[in-house]
Scaffold this motif. Structure first.
Motif, short mmCIF file in Angstrom:
data_model
loop_
_atom_site.label_atom_id
_atom_site.label_comp_id
_atom_site.label_asym_id
_atom_site.label_seq_id
_atom_site.Cartn_x
_atom_site.Cartn_y
_atom_site.Cartn_z
N THR A 22 -3.17 -11.98 -2.36
CA THR A 22 -2.87 -12.99 -1.34
C THR A 22 -1.43 -12.93 -0.84
N ASP A 23 -0.54 -12.31 -1.60
CA ASP A 23 0.86 -12.23 -1.21
C ASP A 23 1.12 -10.87 -0.56
N ALA A 24 1.00 -10.81 0.76
CA ALA A 24 1.08 -9.53 1.48
C ALA A 24 2.44 -8.86 1.31
N LYS A 25 3.51 -9.66 1.32
CA LYS A 25 4.84 -9.07 1.20
C LYS A 25 5.03 -8.43 -0.17
N ALA A 26 4.66 -9.16 -1.23
CA ALA A 26 4.79 -8.60 -2.58
C ALA A 26 3.93 -7.36 -2.72
N CYS A 27 2.72 -7.41 -2.18
CA CYS A 27 1.82 -6.26 -2.25
C CYS A 27 2.44 -5.04 -1.59
N ARG A 28 2.98 -5.24 -0.40
CA ARG A 28 3.57 -4.12 0.34
C ARG A 28 4.78 -3.56 -0.39
N ASP A 29 5.66 -4.45 -0.86
CA ASP A 29 6.87 -4.00 -1.55
C ASP A 29 6.54 -3.23 -2.82
N ILE A 30 5.56 -3.72 -3.56
CA ILE A 30 5.19 -3.07 -4.81
C ILE A 30 4.53 -1.72 -4.55
N LEU A 31 3.64 -1.67 -3.57
CA LEU A 31 2.98 -0.40 -3.26
C LEU A 31 3.99 0.67 -2.83
#
Length: 334
Positions: A22-31
């Protein structure tokens, strides 16, 4: 939950990873950070495992010292490695889990392509290809893998008072005919989309939207939508801005006006604009945006594809499709 000890500074106090579903920013940064560690043959399955761990409420949580350790465990599971090792604190390679913990682990993973349950399979597909941050990330990574050589050239955040600068950023064009730009645009924790820009001014919008539609559906590649039927409103927006077509100058001007207004004051104004923006005009989504606190911003990161012709050839150029569409066609959805 998913805990990575080496992330304790980024996610205090102990490195608990936000819900990547649900947290798009965290997902993108982590990926972006873990991409070099992912196995090329099981990227989707491993990412799916990490996402599910991060959203799980099962106790005890999955805890690792480093991303490398977490990815090793997820990869072994995806390959059905019977020697899978984990524990509930710092992972040790020589510590086996008991039968109860294996059951918990498999339940937490939910779906990594190892189940025939259609509802779980659909949830996994939604997680991997409707998650806006993940869809944008993987489009870029597929173009990289195809030899397109994407390179970040700028990264700016725009908010109240920055309307003119935001328009200028979204009207940028490649300096030459041999390159293509990808404008990776992010409303933090709300939505992430890509605008592909060619030297002749052609612009294409590529995106997925969590729990609503897949990138494949938005681009008109197939009719797979999500767990519900598309509304007339989103169908109309897809007709104007999606289906793999270049956006008309008139529609692009309307999009810019809407984006500028959306970050002009507060989330109330963002919500007022949301139904006209080509993202997700769902009433429940708009109400959620309206309840947000703080000031809305739009982050625009510009990537230049240095060798778009190479990527086009590698992805099976049909002479018509945008590079974003070709990359999305290359992303398996099962």
């Amino acid at each position: 939950m998913l805990i990575i000890a080496e992330e304790k500074d980024a996610y205090p106090p102990n490195g608990q990873i936000p819900n990547m579903d649900t947290d798009a920013k965290a997902c993108r940064d982590i990926l972006t950070r873990i991409e070099p560690l992912l196995p090329t043959d099981l990227r989707g399955e491993v990412i799916g495992a990490l996402v599910t761990w991060s959203e799980s409420v099962l106790k005890p949580g999955q805890s690792f010292g480093t991303w490398a350790e977490a990815i090793t465990v997820a990869t072994r599971y995806a390959r059905s490695d019977p020697a899978l090792k984990t524990d509930n604190s710092q992972r040790r390679r020589d510590q086996a889990v008991d039968d109860d913990e294996v059951v918990k682990l498999k339940a937490a993973l939910g779906s990594t392509g190892k189940t025939g349950d259609p509802q779980i399979a659909l949830r996994d597909e939604s997680r991997r290809w409707a998650n806006c941050g993940m869809a944008a990330f993987q489009i870029r990574e597929l173009l990289h893998a195809a030899g397109g050589k994407p390179a970040s050239v700028s990264r700016e955040t725009y908010g109240s008072g920055g309307g003119d600068a935001l328009k200028k950023a979204l009207l940028v064009k490649p300096v030459g005919t041999a390159t293509v730009l990808l404008l990776d645009c992010q409303f933090p924790q709300v939505h992430n989309f890509i605008i592909e820009v060619h030297h002749d001014g052609s612009r294409y919008l590529a995106q997925g939207y969590q729990g609503t539609y897949f990138a494949h559906w938005w681009l008109g590649i197939n009719d797979s939508y999500s767990s519900k039927k598309p509304t007339p409103e989103i169908l109309a927006l897809r007709e104007r801005y999606g289906l793999g077509r270049a956006i008309s100058p008139e529609n692009y001007a309307a999009l810019l006006d809407g984006l500028v207004a959306a970050v002009s004051s507060d989330w109330q104004e963002t919500a007022n604009q949301w139904s006209a923006l080509p993202f997700n005009p769902d009433r429940q989504e708009i109400d959620g945006i309206r309840r947000r606190s703080g000031s809305p911003t739009l982050l625009v990161e510009v990537f230049e594809l240095g060798k778009p012709a190479v990527a086009r050839a590698a992805l099976g150029d049909n002479g018509v499709a945008s590079l974003s569409e070709l990359a999305t066609r290359g992303m398996a959805t099962t």
